[in-house]
Design a protein around this motif. Structure first.
Motif, PDB file in Angstrom:
ATOM      1  N   GLU A  54       0.907  -1.364  -0.073  1.00 30.44           N
ATOM      2  CA  GLU A  54       0.060   0.157  -0.094  1.00 30.44           C
ATOM      3  C   GLU A  54       0.616   1.150  -0.083  1.00 30.44           C
ATOM      4  O   GLU A  54       1.735   1.955   0.895  1.00 30.44           O
ATOM      5  N   LYS A  55       0.425   2.111  -1.253  1.00 31.64           N
ATOM      6  CA  LYS A  55       1.746   3.532  -1.049  1.00 31.64           C
ATOM      7  C   LYS A  55       0.617   4.639  -0.298  1.00 31.64           C
ATOM      8  O   LYS A  55      -0.817   4.911  -0.716  1.00 31.64           O
ATOM      9  N   LEU A  56       1.287   5.367   0.731  1.00 32.46           N
ATOM     10  CA  LEU A  56       0.648   6.116   1.296  1.00 32.46           C
ATOM     11  C   LEU A  56       0.967   7.820   1.602  1.00 32.46           C
ATOM     12  O   LEU A  56       2.427   7.607   1.565  1.00 32.46           O
ATOM     13  N   VAL A  76      -7.132   9.660  -4.144  1.00 30.64           N
ATOM     14  CA  VAL A  76      -7.028   8.399  -3.027  1.00 30.64           C
ATOM     15  C   VAL A  76      -6.714   7.356  -3.851  1.00 30.64           C
ATOM     16  O   VAL A  76      -8.325   6.781  -4.262  1.00 30.64           O
ATOM     17  N   ASP A  77      -6.548   6.627  -2.788  1.00 24.95           N
ATOM     18  CA  ASP A  77      -7.103   5.502  -2.663  1.00 24.95           C
ATOM     19  C   ASP A  77      -7.241   4.060  -2.035  1.00 24.95           C
ATOM     20  O   ASP A  77      -7.314   3.185  -1.135  1.00 24.95           O
ATOM     21  N   GLY A  78      -8.014   4.653  -0.413  1.00 23.86           N
ATOM     22  CA  GLY A  78      -8.901   4.815   0.484  1.00 23.86           C
ATOM     23  C   GLY A  78      -9.094   5.093   1.048  1.00 23.86           C
ATOM     24  O   GLY A  78      -8.593   6.558   0.777  1.00 23.86           O
ATOM     25  N   PRO A  94      -4.081   6.889   1.704  1.00 20.97           N
ATOM     26  CA  PRO A  94      -3.945   5.316   0.128  1.00 20.97           C
ATOM     27  C   PRO A  94      -3.938   6.809  -0.533  1.00 20.97           C
ATOM     28  O   PRO A  94      -4.759   6.857  -0.900  1.00 20.97           O
ATOM     29  N   VAL A  95      -2.860   6.117  -1.838  1.00 21.10           N
ATOM     30  CA  VAL A  95      -2.339   6.875  -3.010  1.00 21.10           C
ATOM     31  C   VAL A  95      -1.844   6.082  -4.280  1.00 21.10           C
ATOM     32  O   VAL A  95      -1.691   4.965  -3.781  1.00 21.10           O
ATOM     33  N   ILE A 131       5.758  10.428   0.734  1.00 18.88           N
ATOM     34  CA  ILE A 131       5.031   8.800   0.191  1.00 18.88           C
ATOM     35  C   ILE A 131       5.759   8.006   0.489  1.00 18.88           C
ATOM     36  O   ILE A 131       6.813   7.743   0.975  1.00 18.88           O
ATOM     37  N   VAL A 132       4.991   6.502   1.166  1.00 19.43           N
ATOM     38  CA  VAL A 132       5.477   5.401   1.381  1.00 19.43           C
ATOM     39  C   VAL A 132       5.254   4.268   0.847  1.00 19.43           C
ATOM     40  O   VAL A 132       3.809   4.526   0.561  1.00 19.43           O
TER      41      VAL A 132
END
Length: 135
Positions: free
Chosen positions: A10-12, A42-44, A66-67, A79-80
């Motif tokens: 998951e990218k955050l 935005v993915d979440g 999440p992105v 960004i992690v």
């Protein structure tokens, strides 16, 4: 009710801060502005990762979303990518302390190893608490 699930990589987009949890809302706005400026998606739902005791008023947190998309961060927003892992989770709408107690009891009763910081996901009507575990 406790559930188990696998979380994929998951990218955050996150801001790390130390302070009062109530400050997280303003930080989420800052992260949202960054996401928009970098043309990320935005993915979440909003996420808070707790590095100190989650039931205390102050602590150290990562706050963000999440992105999807490519960006490197801007110094304050990082960004992690969190590697895939398994979590146990439960949801609550009012009694946060009971949710944590339920998860801790489940960990102890099932002799699970918690392998990282707890996380809360802020869904529209409920909050979900996740503990990363080894099953």
């Amino acid at each position: 009710m406790i559930s188990k699930k696998r979380i994929d990589d998951e990218k955050l987009a996150l801001i790390t801060f130390t302070g009062k949890l109530v400050e997280a809302e303003g930080l989420l706005e800052e992260v949202s502005e960054f996401i928009e400026s970098e043309k990320l998606a935005v993915d979440g739902d909003p996420t808070v990762i707790f590095y100190t005791a989650p039931l205390k008023d102050e602590g150290r947190y990562d706050v963000g979303f999440p992105v999807k998309g490519e960006a490197t961060g801007d110094g304050r927003v990082k960004i992690v990518t969190v590697p895939g892992h398994t979590v146990i989770s439960t949801e609550y709408s009012k009694d946060r302390e009971s949710a944590y107690e339920e998860l801790v009891n489940y960990v102890e009763e099932n002799e699970l190893d918690v392998i990282g910081a707890p996380r809360e996901i802020y869904h529209e009507k409920t909050r979900e608490v996740q503990f990363p575990v080894v099953l």
